[in-house]
Scaffold this active site. Structure first.
Site, short mmCIF file in Angstrom:
data_model
loop_
_atom_site.label_atom_id
_atom_site.label_comp_id
_atom_site.label_asym_id
_atom_site.label_seq_id
_atom_site.Cartn_x
_atom_site.Cartn_y
_atom_site.Cartn_z
N LEU A 22 0.82 -1.21 0.00
CA LEU A 22 0.00 0.00 0.00
C LEU A 22 0.86 1.26 0.00
CD1 LEU A 22 -2.75 1.47 0.27
CD2 LEU A 22 -2.53 1.19 2.76
N GLU A 55 3.74 4.11 -0.35
CA GLU A 55 4.60 4.52 -1.46
C GLU A 55 5.62 5.52 -0.96
OE1 GLU A 55 2.30 5.89 -4.77
OE2 GLU A 55 1.31 3.96 -5.06
N THR A 80 6.89 -5.02 4.29
CA THR A 80 7.33 -6.10 5.17
C THR A 80 7.22 -7.42 4.44
OG1 THR A 80 6.59 -4.89 7.13
CG2 THR A 80 6.93 -7.25 7.38
N ASP A 123 -7.71 -1.82 9.79
CA ASP A 123 -8.47 -1.89 11.04
C ASP A 123 -8.15 -3.18 11.78
OD1 ASP A 123 -9.71 0.55 10.85
OD2 ASP A 123 -11.61 -0.24 10.09
N ILE A 180 15.51 2.06 34.63
CA ILE A 180 15.64 1.24 35.83
C ILE A 180 16.93 0.43 35.79
CG2 ILE A 180 14.65 -0.76 37.04
CD1 ILE A 180 11.87 0.39 36.30
N GLU A 209 1.33 0.64 10.10
CA GLU A 209 -0.12 0.44 10.08
C GLU A 209 -0.88 1.63 10.68
OE1 GLU A 209 -1.77 -3.40 10.64
OE2 GLU A 209 0.12 -4.42 10.22
N GLY A 210 -0.34 2.80 10.44
CA GLY A 210 -0.97 4.04 10.89
C GLY A 210 -0.23 4.63 12.07
#
Length: 337
Positions: free
Chosen positions: A79, A81, A112, A194, A291, A317-318
């Site tokens: 998806l 680019e 990926t 989603d 820590i 993924e957003g």
């Protein structure tokens, strides 16, 4: 994780898968490598197989889904680019109808499993005049003439999975390989994201849990001023904040998964889960290094690795900023605004 795909019509067991993805000790101890394995397989499971499960024909499922169910083959989701970033609707990769095939030209970035994948769900513009409604989805086998791979990216974290660019130059894809109808691509992509966000939330919870485990184990054995540093209120405050953020994100993630199982709208809840879990992972891994002190900065301990792996969960993924926009949009809609 493959169980829900045994029956093509099944939409259940997502809650179980989300919990398996998290695993409460996701990257800790002996099971530390589970996160890396999940990073390789989750894109294939949710982003590649999901759109095929929901939108493919029976023939397409036989070719592009069934062979990928055993876990020995993976697919990828193409998806993003180089120039569109978070603007998924601005796809410059094009697919031109040439009668008996589609001619694909353009590049897809940050893919990926780009090297290992044997097929891709590709999103390309078929009608620029319609903007995001002119984007269509395609099933592309790999390797295929006209498709080249860019270099493997040298990443900060999640180094077990390959990330690369897919370069299409006059790549001919059979006419029947369109997924869904022309112009459905953007909707298919958003649906996949989603669902994928619940998986990313599970990954982030695993990293956050591993960071908390690492911090507690170290603090319980590290002595200062004559006693374990767990006796120091400053350390206790950090551990309390880490546990609070982690458990809050966990409940959001399970709620999003339960809504998906029930067939209800879960867009807002998935965004909330990913946002909360990814920020919890980053916070926890940061605090774990504090820590551990100097020991958190060296590779002898896993804290630095959790820190590197956590960071990407706020991006892919957003981004966190996109999640906030999604949440705000849904909240305003609920109020009729």
């Amino acid at each position: 994780m493959l169980s829900c795909f045994k029956d093509w019509s099944s939409r259940s067991q997502f809650t179980v898968r989300a919990k398996k993805v998290e695993n409460r000790r996701f990257a800790a101890g002996v099971a530390e490598e589970v996160f890396l394995i999940a990073r390789c397989f989750l894109p294939s499971q949710s982003l590649y197989l999901g759109p095929i499960l929901n939108h493919a024909t029976a023939a397409q499922k036989s070719t592009f889904m069934t062979p990928f169910l055993k876990g020995d083959r993976v697919g990828c989701f193409a998806l993003s680019e180089p120039g569109n970033g978070s603007d998924a609707g601005a796809a410059s990769t094009t697919a031109k109808d040439k009668g008996d095939h589609w001619l694909i030209n353009g590049s897809k970035a940050w893919i990926t499993n780009g090297y290992e994948a044997e097929a891709a769900v590709l999103f390309a513009t078929t009608d620029k005049s319609l903007k995001h409604k002119g984007i269509s989805a395609f099933l592309v086998p790999k390797p295929i003439a006209g498709l080249a791979l860019g270099k493997k990216e040298d990443k900060l974290g999640i180094r077990a999975s390959s990330t690369t660019t897919l370069i299409f130059e006059d790549c001919k894809v059979p006419k029947e390989n369109i997924l869904g109808k022309p112009g459905m691509g953007f909707r298919i992509a958003m649906e996949a994201l989603d669902a994928g966000r619940i998986g990313i939330a599970g990954q982030a919870l695993g990293i956050g849990q591993a960071a908390l485990d690492c911090a507690v184990n170290y603090a319980g054995n590290r002595e200062a001023f004559g006693s374990p540093i767990t006796k120091l209120q400053a350390i206790q405050m950090k551990l309390a904040d880490m546990a609070l953020k982690l458990e809050s994100a966990r409940l959001l993630t399970w709620r999003a998964a339960a809504l998906k199982d029930a067939g209800k709208n879960y867009t807002k809840e998935a965004a909330m889960a990913k946002l909360a879990a990814s920020e919890a992972a980053t916070f926890n891994s940061h605090q774990a290094i504090q820590i551990l002190g100097g020991m958190g900065f060296v590779t002898d301990m896993p804290a630095e690795r959790h820190y590197r792996d956590a960071r990407i969960t706020e991006i892919y993924e957003g981004t966190s900023e996109i999640q906030r926009l999604v949440i705000a949009g849904k909240v305003l809609k609920e109020y009729g605004l």
